[in-house]
Design a protein around this motif. Structure first.
Motif, PDB file in Angstrom:
ATOM      1  N   LEU A   1       0.826  -1.218   0.000  1.00  0.00           N
ATOM      2  CA  LEU A   1       0.000   0.000   0.000  1.00  0.00           C
ATOM      3  C   LEU A   1       0.857   1.263   0.000  1.00  0.00           C
ATOM      4  N   LEU A   2       1.912   1.248   0.841  1.00  0.00           N
ATOM      5  CA  LEU A   2       2.800   2.419   0.891  1.00  0.00           C
ATOM      6  C   LEU A   2       3.433   2.666  -0.473  1.00  0.00           C
ATOM      7  N   ALA A   3       3.961   1.590  -1.065  1.00  0.00           N
ATOM      8  CA  ALA A   3       4.622   1.721  -2.371  1.00  0.00           C
ATOM      9  C   ALA A   3       3.605   2.188  -3.421  1.00  0.00           C
ATOM     10  N   PHE A   4       2.385   1.654  -3.335  1.00  0.00           N
ATOM     11  CA  PHE A   4       1.368   1.994  -4.332  1.00  0.00           C
ATOM     12  C   PHE A   4       1.019   3.487  -4.265  1.00  0.00           C
ATOM     13  N   PHE A   5       0.708   3.965  -3.053  1.00  0.00           N
ATOM     14  CA  PHE A   5       0.284   5.372  -2.951  1.00  0.00           C
ATOM     15  C   PHE A   5       1.450   6.331  -3.220  1.00  0.00           C
ATOM     16  N   ALA A   6       2.651   5.933  -2.784  1.00  0.00           N
ATOM     17  CA  ALA A   6       3.819   6.781  -3.073  1.00  0.00           C
ATOM     18  C   ALA A   6       3.998   6.886  -4.587  1.00  0.00           C
ATOM     19  N   THR A   7       3.843   5.756  -5.264  1.00  0.00           N
ATOM     20  CA  THR A   7       4.039   5.751  -6.710  1.00  0.00           C
ATOM     21  C   THR A   7       2.945   6.546  -7.416  1.00  0.00           C
ATOM     22  N   LEU A   8       1.745   6.463  -6.873  1.00  0.00           N
ATOM     23  CA  LEU A   8       0.626   7.216  -7.455  1.00  0.00           C
ATOM     24  C   LEU A   8       0.930   8.722  -7.409  1.00  0.00           C
ATOM     25  N   ILE A   9       1.342   9.179  -6.236  1.00  0.00           N
ATOM     26  CA  ILE A   9       1.655  10.609  -6.091  1.00  0.00           C
ATOM     27  C   ILE A   9       2.855  10.974  -6.961  1.00  0.00           C
ATOM     28  N   MET A  10       3.870  10.088  -6.910  1.00  0.00           N
ATOM     29  CA  MET A  10       5.087  10.311  -7.691  1.00  0.00           C
ATOM     30  C   MET A  10       4.750  10.458  -9.174  1.00  0.00           C
ATOM     31  N   THR A  11       3.880   9.580  -9.655  1.00  0.00           N
ATOM     32  CA  THR A  11       3.559   9.572 -11.090  1.00  0.00           C
ATOM     33  C   THR A  11       2.767  10.822 -11.460  1.00  0.00           C
ATOM     34  N   ILE A  12       1.837  11.219 -10.580  1.00  0.00           N
ATOM     35  CA  ILE A  12       1.045  12.432 -10.882  1.00  0.00           C
ATOM     36  C   ILE A  12       1.973  13.654 -10.937  1.00  0.00           C
TER      37      ILE A  12
ATOM     38  N   ALA B   1       2.227  18.176  12.736  1.00  0.00           N
ATOM     39  CA  ALA B   1       2.128  17.036  13.669  1.00  0.00           C
ATOM     40  C   ALA B   1       1.048  16.049  13.237  1.00  0.00           C
ATOM     41  N   TRP B   2       0.013  16.545  12.531  1.00  0.00           N
ATOM     42  CA  TRP B   2      -1.102  15.674  12.151  1.00  0.00           C
ATOM     43  C   TRP B   2      -0.690  14.566  11.191  1.00  0.00           C
ATOM     44  N   PHE B   3       0.392  14.781  10.470  1.00  0.00           N
ATOM     45  CA  PHE B   3       0.782  13.690   9.570  1.00  0.00           C
ATOM     46  C   PHE B   3       2.178  13.158   9.833  1.00  0.00           C
ATOM     47  N   TYR B   4       2.928  13.812  10.747  1.00  0.00           N
ATOM     48  CA  TYR B   4       4.332  13.404  10.930  1.00  0.00           C
ATOM     49  C   TYR B   4       4.457  11.933  11.328  1.00  0.00           C
ATOM     50  N   GLN B   5       3.623  11.514  12.252  1.00  0.00           N
ATOM     51  CA  GLN B   5       3.758  10.111  12.680  1.00  0.00           C
ATOM     52  C   GLN B   5       2.763   9.199  11.978  1.00  0.00           C
ATOM     53  N   THR B   6       2.571   9.459  10.714  1.00  0.00           N
ATOM     54  CA  THR B   6       1.649   8.620   9.947  1.00  0.00           C
ATOM     55  C   THR B   6       2.407   8.049   8.738  1.00  0.00           C
ATOM     56  N   PRO B   7       1.796   7.075   8.082  1.00  0.00           N
ATOM     57  CA  PRO B   7       2.455   6.519   6.888  1.00  0.00           C
ATOM     58  C   PRO B   7       2.681   7.555   5.789  1.00  0.00           C
ATOM     59  N   LEU B   8       1.987   8.714   5.896  1.00  0.00           N
ATOM     60  CA  LEU B   8       2.208   9.764   4.894  1.00  0.00           C
ATOM     61  C   LEU B   8       3.674  10.188   4.835  1.00  0.00           C
ATOM     62  N   MET B   9       4.357  10.118   5.981  1.00  0.00           N
ATOM     63  CA  MET B   9       5.778  10.487   6.010  1.00  0.00           C
ATOM     64  C   MET B   9       6.599   9.536   5.132  1.00  0.00           C
ATOM     65  N   ILE B  10       6.291   8.256   5.218  1.00  0.00           N
ATOM     66  CA  ILE B  10       7.043   7.297   4.388  1.00  0.00           C
ATOM     67  C   ILE B  10       6.739   7.558   2.915  1.00  0.00           C
ATOM     68  N   ILE B  11       5.451   7.825   2.657  1.00  0.00           N
ATOM     69  CA  ILE B  11       5.068   8.101   1.265  1.00  0.00           C
ATOM     70  C   ILE B  11       5.848   9.317   0.753  1.00  0.00           C
ATOM     71  N   MET B  12       5.941  10.353   1.605  1.00  0.00           N
ATOM     72  CA  MET B  12       6.694  11.546   1.210  1.00  0.00           C
ATOM     73  C   MET B  12       8.162  11.207   0.999  1.00  0.00           C
ATOM     74  N   GLY B  13       8.703  10.371   1.871  1.00  0.00           N
ATOM     75  CA  GLY B  13      10.108   9.964   1.752  1.00  0.00           C
ATOM     76  C   GLY B  13      10.360   9.255   0.429  1.00  0.00           C
ATOM     77  N   TYR B  14       9.479   8.346   0.070  1.00  0.00           N
ATOM     78  CA  TYR B  14       9.643   7.622  -1.204  1.00  0.00           C
ATOM     79  C   TYR B  14       9.565   8.596  -2.385  1.00  0.00           C
ATOM     80  N   VAL B  15       8.577   9.500  -2.288  1.00  0.00           N
ATOM     81  CA  VAL B  15       8.426  10.466  -3.386  1.00  0.00           C
ATOM     82  C   VAL B  15       9.699  11.306  -3.508  1.00  0.00           C
ATOM     83  N   ALA B  16      10.188  11.791  -2.359  1.00  0.00           N
ATOM     84  CA  ALA B  16      11.378  12.650  -2.365  1.00  0.00           C
ATOM     85  C   ALA B  16      12.588  11.917  -2.944  1.00  0.00           C
TER      86      ALA B  16
END
Lengths: 517, 339
Positions: free
Chosen positions: A316-327, A377-392
């Motif tokens: 799921l993490l890889a999928f959503f990161a890739t989705l954002i990355m691709t957009i 803080a609302w997203f720092y400790q969430t999987p969104l951080m990993i998604i951002m890391g992958y995108v970056a």
């Protein structure tokens, strides 16, 4: 249209450029003041210079071997009528699906098991491992080049000079930019790699950075010590951009007619043997060793039972990161391709490739420093951080894939559409998107594969809770459960193969053969 | 596909609902960063969760980061901590966290009977369940041969090219080197390391790798920790353990440590988890686990294969002094071994 571009640029700055800028400028802020003092670390000792030399020699060796394998594979594929050509054209992608650290673990155990028969030094073992991991990138780019060159000059060469002189004198010079670009990619991959040399006990320059960071906790010194690598790599990126200016990285258009220099005889036989040898070394050996280590089916059942949550989480993490990355990559690549040549375009190209050269551990720290704030803080400790890391970390790859796809669209098509409607979004949706379907799928595939096997960035920013598959593999490795590590690695590879096949099937559905022609 | 708008709308709905669900705070929870192997720490944390109803959110380190990934994360998060407790598999980095102002004192009532040498006098950290720095040997390769009783014997020609050790820049090997620095003094410690290098010591990328080399018979003997060695023994591998220098300077013991993070978001829950981790029950569970950690309290039940703390001669070193020597030892090892 403009607001979409602004949003994309803003997101690219927030997710990618601000962390990188932070890392590059952080050492100059010393004890609360601007200072050049931390740069003293750049006065390298003779030992550090030797390590840097080893790193460069190591990267050059791995690149040379990868070049030999990758270019040979591409030439054999495109200029020799091989049996089972379609299979060979798809099979070389599999080594990309096996992360380099898994190749390293497998080859290390292979060399240990066969050490009584022959000895291979850590340097050459690590070189071989990286070459086998990265040669497909060269093949991919060179195949794109070979498919795009003007066949008339080759045909003329064949009439006047014969097969081999035409290959050496005409074909290869025509794809020189692609060869150089592929080589630069592999060189950059190799010089920043810490995991593979570490497994083979080869001391390279990135160890110095790691020691400063993890042994002496001197983050500034670690960043400063990474400057020489960043400068070398930035220079190489500039070189690559110079060579590839306006050219495609990957061929997406359908090749209606191929010139096969050799259609029968010895060349065909030798070519087939050689390709089988490369595929055997890069794919079969790792997979067979992993299967042997994993042992019985019950291990897989057990792993799937215990790690299914991590497996789903990783996917799921890889999928959503890739989705954002691709957009994001779509808009960035589109904007870059529609920019006229000049300094702005050059800067754009350069900035979008910069994340490629960032050591993941430094990127992780930068993301923490920037996003661990009260407002986020609302997203720092969430999987969104990993998604951002992958995108970056991985966005340069989808951008390059999509840039190649855009380059293959005739800009006049867009101009013609503009005569019927001034709505840019409608033009993109109705004209551009259908034309670059293959590019989007390629971008998605690359982003997913890289994100799914990430360890460096995830390790630093993963929120409390579930783990990812690469992290679980490393945990089992420490625990000495080799069978579990092998089973997890195989599961990871199988998921990626399933993903690759799905992408290929989607491509066949949305781009049927008649449409492609 | 007529338009991509439906897709963008679904994507937006997903991210908004995701963000909302993530922003809903669960107050009855505790966040723990631990460098203790997940296979050993997770069951303990799950048991705490079951007993107290407090949700434990854990982040585990992996050896790939040389068990300093979380340490560096704690430093990076210092301004706005997200972690409540750092459960470290060793002691020196916890002390470095104290110097860097990351941890906060808490004297747990569960730690009253823990010997003083395993506690910070001000209560910044508390140690429990130790591991020992031991020598693991391949019983098949050393069958009938004299095994070394001291780490100093490994510099002799008999052991030339036969010893493996993890990179002495990270993890418990770095702690071991810094401990030698403290016990022997700088010059003697340096001389010892130089002698090891001259004798062809094989430097590998982790204690588990050193153990695996012995298990596979690549080298007959290696430095490692008791937990790594015990996991091999319990898997039926032909290896044995030597507690070195029992007649000399003693064996180095490295306790687990637990510390509360300064400004942590859940201090109440954090105290409860610290109390639990320092309980007899957890020491007992760690002793009976595959890692076979040695309880620091003599009245804690342990299996027969786990030696009692009092029956072994421990190296007399102060952990704070080891922490102070760490940087010098690391720099020396870097010069000696990274080339």
């Amino acid at each position: 249209m403009r607001w979409i571009s602004l949003i994309v640029i803003a997101l690219f700055f927030l997710i990618v450029l601000i962390p990188i800028t932070y890392i590059l400028l952080n050492p100059f802020c010393y004890q609360g003041h601007f200072s050049f003092y931390p740069l003293k670390e750049l006065i390298l000792s003779s030992r550090q210079i030797n390590l840097l030399k080893t790193s460069i020699f190591f990267a050059v060796s791995a690149t040379s071997l990868a070049l030999f394998l990758g270019v040979s594979y591409a030439v054999l594929l495109e200029r020799v009528l091989l049996p089972a050509r379609s299979f060979m054209a798809a099979a070389y992608i599999i080594p990309i699906l096996i992360p380099s650290y898994i190749q390293a673990i497998v080859w290390d155990s292979f060399f240990n098991a066969t050490r009584n028969l022959f000895y291979i030094s850590p340097f050459w073992a690590a070189t071989l491992c990286l070459a086998l991991s990265y040669f497909p990138y060269i093949t991919l780019i060179v195949v794109g080049g070979l498919q795009g060159i003007d066949q008339a000059s080759e045909e003329a060469g064949l009439l006047q000079r014969g097969k081999f002189p035409t290959l050496i004198g005409i074909t290869l010079p025509l794809v020189r930019p692609h060869i150089i670009t592929g080589a630069l990619f592999v060189f950059v991959f190799s010089i920043i790699d810490f995991g593979v040399p570490d497994i083979f006990r080869l001391r390279v320059y990135p160890v110095e950075i790691f020691v400063q960071f993890s042994g002496l906790y001197n983050e500034k010194a670690a960043i400063v010590l990474s400057y020489p690598l960043l400068i070398i790599m930035a220079f190489l990126i500039l070189l690559q951009m110079k060579f590839m200016l306006g050219k495609n990285y990957i061929g997406f258009s359908h090749v209606e007619r191929r010139i096969f220099f050799w259609t029968s005889g010895q060349a065909k036989f030798i070519g087939t043997i050689f390709i089988c040898f490369i595929l055997g070394m890069s794919t079969m050996v790792p997979l067979v060793i992993l299967m042997g280590k994993a042992g019985s089916i019950s291990i897989f059942v057990n792993i799937l039972k215990n790690s299914w949550y991590s497996l789903c989480y990783s996917i799921l993490l890889a999928f959503f990161a890739t989705l954002i990355m691709t957009i994001l990559a779509f808009w960035i690549a589109y904007s870059l391709e529609r920019m006229s040549q000049g300094k702005r375009k050059f800067l754009g190209e350069y900035l979008t490739q910069l994340p490629f050269v960032m050591p993941p551990i430094l990127l992780g720290i930068a993301l923490i420093r920037i996003w661990n704030q009260p407002f986020s803080a609302w997203f720092y400790q969430t999987p969104l951080m990993i998604i951002m890391g992958y995108v970056a970390h991985y966005i340069p790859f989808p951008i390059r894939a999509l840039s190649s796809a855009f380059k293959q669209i005739d800009p006049h098509l867009e101009d013609a559409a503009y005569l019927t409607t001034q709505n840019r979004i409608r033009i993109i949706v109705r004209i551009i998107l259908p034309l670059i379907k293959k590019g989007i799928l390629a971008a998605f595939f690359i982003g997913f594969v890289l994100s799914l096997s990430d360890l460096g960035v995830t390790l630093l920013i993963i929120p409390p809770g579930p783990s990812t598959i690469p992290i679980e593999s490393y945990n089992f490795m420490h625990y000495g459960a080799e069978n579990k590590v092998a089973a997890l690695c195989l599961i990871l590879v199988i998921i990626q193969i399933i993903f690759a096949v799905s992408i290929w099937s989607i491509y066949n559905v949305i781009c049927p053969a008649n449409e492609r022609q | 596909m007529k338009s991509p708008y439906w897709f963008l709308i679904i994507l937006n709905i997903f991210f908004i609902s995701f963000a909302i669900s993530c922003s809903i705070k669960n107050e009855n929870q505790v966040v723990v960063y631990t460098s203790v192997d997940q296979v050993f720490s997770e069951p303990i944390l799950k048991r705490f969760e079951k007993e107290t109803g407090i949700k434990v959110q854990a982040v585990y380190d992996v050896e790939a980061s040389k068990t300093t990934g979380l340490f560096n994360r704690l430093l990076a998060e210092a301004k706005l901590p997200k972690c409540d407790i750092f459960w470290n598999s060793e002691v020196v980095r916890t002390i470095v966290l104290k110097y860097k102002g990351i941890i906060y004192p808490y004297k747990s009532p569960s730690a009253r009977d823990i010997p003083n040498r395993f506690k910070d006098p001000e209560g910044y950290w508390t140690g429990f369940a130790t591991r020992a720095r031991i020598l693991i040997y391949n019983s098949k390769l050393l069958k009938g041969k004299k095994k070394p009783e001291s780490i100093f014997e490994l510099t002799r020609p008999t052991w030339r090219d036969k010893v493996a050790m993890a990179f002495p820049l990270f993890g418990t090997t770095a702690t071991h080197v810094a401990a030698l620095w403290s016990y022997l003094g700088e010059e003697k410690a340096k001389q010892y390391l130089i002698s090891l290098k001259k004798n062809g010591i094989l430097i590998v990328n982790g204690n588990s790798v050193a153990r695996d080399l012995v298990v596979k018979g690549r080298v007959p003997i290696a430095f490692t920790d008791t937990d790594d060695a015990n996991s091999a023994i319990q898997k039926g591998k032909e290896v044995g353990i030597i507690f070195p220098d029992q007649k000399g300077m003693g064996t180095l013991f490295i306790p687990n440590t637990v510390a509360m993070i300064k400004g942590c978001p859940h201090p109440g829950e954090a105290r409860k988890l610290i109390d639990y981790l320092l309980s007899h029950e957890v020491e007992r569970n760690l002793a009976f686990s595959e890692s076979a950690q040695i309880p620091v309290r003599s009245d804690v039940e342990r299996p027969n294969n786990v030696s009692s703390w009092s029956s072994l001669k421990a190296m007399e070193v102060d952990y704070e002094t080891i922490a102070k020597n760490m940087e010098a030892a690391t720099i020396f090892c870097r010069e000696l071994f990274v080339r």
